[in-house]
Design a protein around this motif. Structure first.
Motif, PDB file in Angstrom:
ATOM      1  N   TYR A 239       0.826  -1.208   0.000  1.00  0.00           N
ATOM      2  CA  TYR A 239       0.000   0.000   0.000  1.00  0.00           C
ATOM      3  C   TYR A 239       0.856   1.252   0.000  1.00  0.00           C
ATOM      4  O   TYR A 239       0.602   2.193  -0.738  1.00  0.00           O
ATOM      5  CB  TYR A 239      -0.925  -0.024   1.219  1.00  0.00           C
ATOM      6  N   ASP A 244      -3.632   2.662  -3.512  1.00  0.00           N
ATOM      7  CA  ASP A 244      -4.895   1.921  -3.546  1.00  0.00           C
ATOM      8  C   ASP A 244      -4.986   0.945  -4.715  1.00  0.00           C
ATOM      9  O   ASP A 244      -5.524  -0.136  -4.588  1.00  0.00           O
ATOM     10  CB  ASP A 244      -6.060   2.912  -3.696  1.00  0.00           C
ATOM     11  N   TYR A 245      -4.527   1.395  -5.855  1.00  0.00           N
ATOM     12  CA  TYR A 245      -4.637   0.566  -7.053  1.00  0.00           C
ATOM     13  C   TYR A 245      -3.249   0.291  -7.618  1.00  0.00           C
ATOM     14  O   TYR A 245      -2.795   0.972  -8.535  1.00  0.00           O
ATOM     15  CB  TYR A 245      -5.522   1.253  -8.101  1.00  0.00           C
ATOM     16  N   TYR A 251      -2.406  -6.824  -6.856  1.00  0.00           N
ATOM     17  CA  TYR A 251      -3.707  -6.388  -6.346  1.00  0.00           C
ATOM     18  C   TYR A 251      -4.311  -7.534  -5.548  1.00  0.00           C
ATOM     19  O   TYR A 251      -4.771  -8.521  -6.108  1.00  0.00           O
ATOM     20  CB  TYR A 251      -4.611  -6.008  -7.508  1.00  0.00           C
ATOM     21  N   HIS A 255      -6.344  -5.160  -0.769  1.00  0.00           N
ATOM     22  CA  HIS A 255      -6.631  -3.942  -1.528  1.00  0.00           C
ATOM     23  C   HIS A 255      -8.120  -3.872  -1.863  1.00  0.00           C
ATOM     24  O   HIS A 255      -8.757  -2.833  -1.729  1.00  0.00           O
ATOM     25  CB  HIS A 255      -5.855  -3.933  -2.850  1.00  0.00           C
ATOM     26  N   ASN A 258     -10.288  -3.046   1.012  1.00  0.00           N
ATOM     27  CA  ASN A 258     -10.064  -1.656   1.334  1.00  0.00           C
ATOM     28  C   ASN A 258     -10.848  -0.741   0.403  1.00  0.00           C
ATOM     29  O   ASN A 258     -11.495   0.210   0.831  1.00  0.00           O
ATOM     30  CB  ASN A 258      -8.572  -1.385   1.210  1.00  0.00           C
ATOM     31  N   ASN A 259     -10.811  -1.058  -0.895  1.00  0.00           N
ATOM     32  CA  ASN A 259     -11.519  -0.217  -1.845  1.00  0.00           C
ATOM     33  C   ASN A 259     -13.030  -0.364  -1.704  1.00  0.00           C
ATOM     34  O   ASN A 259     -13.771   0.604  -1.847  1.00  0.00           O
ATOM     35  CB  ASN A 259     -11.065  -0.549  -3.269  1.00  0.00           C
ATOM     36  N   TRP A 260     -13.479  -1.571  -1.417  1.00  0.00           N
ATOM     37  CA  TRP A 260     -14.909  -1.759  -1.143  1.00  0.00           C
ATOM     38  C   TRP A 260     -15.319  -0.939   0.071  1.00  0.00           C
ATOM     39  O   TRP A 260     -16.374  -0.337   0.109  1.00  0.00           O
ATOM     40  CB  TRP A 260     -15.203  -3.241  -0.877  1.00  0.00           C
ATOM     41  N   VAL A 262     -13.927   1.812   1.208  1.00  0.00           N
ATOM     42  CA  VAL A 262     -13.955   3.230   0.863  1.00  0.00           C
ATOM     43  C   VAL A 262     -15.251   3.568   0.130  1.00  0.00           C
ATOM     44  O   VAL A 262     -15.875   4.599   0.359  1.00  0.00           O
ATOM     45  CB  VAL A 262     -12.723   3.609   0.012  1.00  0.00           C
ATOM     46  N   ASN A 263     -15.694   2.647  -0.745  1.00  0.00           N
ATOM     47  CA  ASN A 263     -16.929   2.901  -1.481  1.00  0.00           C
ATOM     48  C   ASN A 263     -18.167   2.465  -0.716  1.00  0.00           C
ATOM     49  O   ASN A 263     -19.262   2.477  -1.256  1.00  0.00           O
ATOM     50  CB  ASN A 263     -16.910   2.143  -2.810  1.00  0.00           C
TER      51      ASN A 263
ATOM     52  N   THR B 242      -8.414   2.731   8.140  1.00  0.00           N
ATOM     53  CA  THR B 242      -9.850   2.533   7.960  1.00  0.00           C
ATOM     54  C   THR B 242     -10.675   3.223   9.042  1.00  0.00           C
ATOM     55  O   THR B 242     -11.766   3.681   8.767  1.00  0.00           O
ATOM     56  CB  THR B 242     -10.209   1.031   7.980  1.00  0.00           C
TER      57      THR B 242
END
Lengths: 294, 308
Positions: A239, A244-245, A251, A255, A258-260, A262-263, B242
């Motif tokens: 990271y 993030d990407y 990946y 990751h 984490n992205n899920w 965030v969304n 987080t």
């Protein structure tokens, strides 16, 4: 001192306070309360939500699970995580075992070697990431060295080699820890057994196969388990190095989650979490079952 | 005839000894070479932290600041200076906020783990109780799950309790990690039964046995989980990332990488100051750490407790 310690360690496991009552729970209570409150009970909620719709609270059955399983990002991340485990875990364990055997042969510098090997464990990812950037950047040291030999440097983190960069991080960080675990396991095997075997004409391989390996079984289990736990933590380096990407070869599930998060994609997260828990639990019980039976 | 045989034997012994010596030095060489590689990052960071702004830009500006076209490697600074450290000390208050955030977060978790994990490990090592097997299995499962999987559960609770974006959000879940229990259980299980039996015969209750025998004899293991815990939470990235949004609450592990981009002159010094507490604790506690790890790696323990 060391001998005494070894004697203590070799003692068979016997619970002394054997009353089959609930006294153990008194000592366990704080921990049980915390894990219950923070993980176990909320997990039931996670389980419930994994069957629900994102908007409104309609029951959708296995819809969320299907969605996750057909998700390309999930497939990519799961494949990468499995690949990382399948390649790096054995590599780390074999390398550290090899080094442990070497360290046992060597006299005089053991303490230095142990210190040197364990040191990376103490270095926070945030500090060391600058150093890794200096090595693996497009214009970094590694690229320069390759240029000198007539090759061309590249951005190691933006290509398939990112996987190997991460593997190197993981091994660098955990080599010492695993080596100490192996040293403990190897040290607990009585020297006399090898001598007896050698007298009867057993070679190196036979000694390893019939004396070392069977008695190292639990050390293998513990080392494997702890290396597995630590393997998820390479996410930190990944990271900090690539964000993030990162490149698609590194990946990982971490990751993705984490992205899920965030969304706020709670549906996918819950379904994937339930599946991973079931998978991990299944693998763990199979391994433990095999270990306890023999 | 007899004499020449003796000479031959002596020569053989000499040759064996020579060979052994050679092998010893080869092994030492290999191990020390690996050691050098392992310690290289620490060494290089120290070297670069002693450089002035100009020299840092000259040597690694190409990578870190898009200035200059080539990176250079230097094993010693040409103009050694402590200016980077002074600059860090004097004009980066944010850095020290982050430093204290890390400190508070780490000591909070460790204090909690001491109170929670030590008795729990004792329970698993020295008691039989109904449901023990299944609980141990559960704890192991919780241990191997990555943070991201339990993150959802944690988030649901923290959110419901209104603790999101507070220090407690990072500290509380950390306290109840099951990894230290797993590591410590073996140290406790290794305490000789005779000592505990003797104490029981003297009429000591289970709490007295725990405080009077378990804790003192398990000290190496306890130190080792505390050291491991320090290294782990000093380095924590997932949890604060987080659960924390406020900049002012961020620990070093998150602040430092941002700082590198803004201020490369002080970045190396900042990296060194960041790793200093962890490395110092590591050096002070290395013996305990090794003993604790060794206890968890030796035979008898986890699997045996399942067999009971």
């Amino acid at each position: 001192m060391r001998r005494q310690q070894r004697k203590i360690l070799r003692r068979k496991w016997t619970p002394i306070l054997q009353s089959r009552d609930l006294k153990g729970y008194l000592f366990l209570a704080p921990s049980l309360l915390g894990t219950g409150g923070f993980v176990l009970i909320p997990f039931l909620d996670v389980l419930r939500r994994s069957f629900l719709q994102a908007v409104g609270n309609g029951f959708v059955g296995l819809e969320n699970y299907k969605m996750v399983l057909s998700n390309t990002a999930f497939r990519l991340a799961a494949t990468n995580t499995v690949r990382f485990m399948a390649i790096c875990l054995p590599m780390l364990m074999l390398l550290s075992l090899f080094l442990a055997v070497l360290v046992r042969e060597v006299t005089g510098i053991n303490r230095w070697v142990k210190t040197g090997f364990l040191l990376p464990m103490a270095i926070p990812a945030a500090s060391v990431v600058v150093f890794f950037q200096l090595i693996f950047d497009e214009k970094g040291w590694l690229g320069r060295i390759i240029e000198i030999f007539g090759g061309a440097g590249r951005d190691w983190l933006a290509s398939d080699s990112a996987f190997w960069v991460l593997a190197a991080c993981y091994i660098w960080k955990n080599l010492g820890y695993d080596m100490i675990l192996w040293l403990a396991g190897l040290g607990a095997i009585p020297e006399e057994q090898y001598e007896a075997a050698k007298v009867q004409g057993a070679g190196g391989w036979a000694c390893f196969r019939y004396i070392t390996l069977p008695q190292l079984k639990e050390t293998i289990f513990v080392t494997g388990l702890l290396s597995f736990v630590n393997a998820f933590r390479v996410f930190r380096e990944a990271y900090l190095l690539a964000g993030d990407y990162p490149h698609e070869s590194i990946y990982m599930l971490q990751h993705l989650f984490n992205n899920w998060f965030v969304n706020l994609d709670i549906q996918k997260m819950t379904a994937a979490a339930v599946m991973l828990v079931i998978l991990a639990g299944g693998i763990l019980s199979i391994v433990l079952g095999a270990l306890t039976r023999t | 005839m007899y004499r020449s045989e003796g000479n031959k034997a002596r020569r053989n012994i000499k040759r064996i000894r020579y060979w052994r010596n050679f092998r010893q030095w080869m092994l030492r060489g290999i191990l020390l070479a690996v050691c050098v590689v392992m310690a290289a990052p620490l060494f290089m960071l120290t070297v670069y932290s002693l450089m002035g702004r100009q020299e840092v830009l000259e040597t690694c500006g190409a990578v870190l600041a898009d200035s200059g076209d080539q990176i250079r490697m230097r094993f010693f600074p040409i103009y050694p200076t402590l200016r980077a450290y002074i600059r860090l000390l004097l004009d980066s208050p944010e850095y020290f906020t982050a430093f204290w955030n890390s400190m508070i977060q780490t000591t909070g978790v460790l204090a909690g783990q001491f109170l929670v994990a030590v008795p729990a490990a004792w329970a698993f090592a020295q008691f039989r109780f109904p449901g023990k097997r299944i609980l141990w299995l559960l704890y192991m499962l919780l241990m191997i799950l990555p943070f991201q999987v339990t993150m959802v559960s944690g988030y649901l609770v923290l959110n419901a309790a209104g603790l999101m974006d507070t220090r407690a959000a990072v500290v509380l879940p950390g306290i109840f990690s099951t990894l230290p229990i797993f590591i410590l259980q073996k140290t406790f299980a290794g305490i000789p039964g005779e000592i505990i039996e003797a104490a029981q015969i003297d009429g000591a209750g289970s709490l007295r046995i725990f405080l009077g025998i378990g804790i003192p004899l398990g000290m190496p293991g306890i130190f080792s989980i505390l050291i491991l815990g320090f290294l782990e939470y000093w380095n924590a990235i997932e949890q604060p990332m987080t659960y924390l949004k406020t900049q002012a609450l961020q620990p070093l592990s998150l602040y430092l990488p941002q700082m590198v981009n803004q201020e490369i002159a002080a970045a190396f010094a900042a990296s060194i100051v960041t790793l200093l507490p962890a490395v110092m604790i590591f050096f002070c506690g290395q013996d305990n750490l090794e003993q604790g790890i060794m206890a968890s790696g030796s035979e008898f323990g986890q699997v045996h407790s399942l067999r009971q």
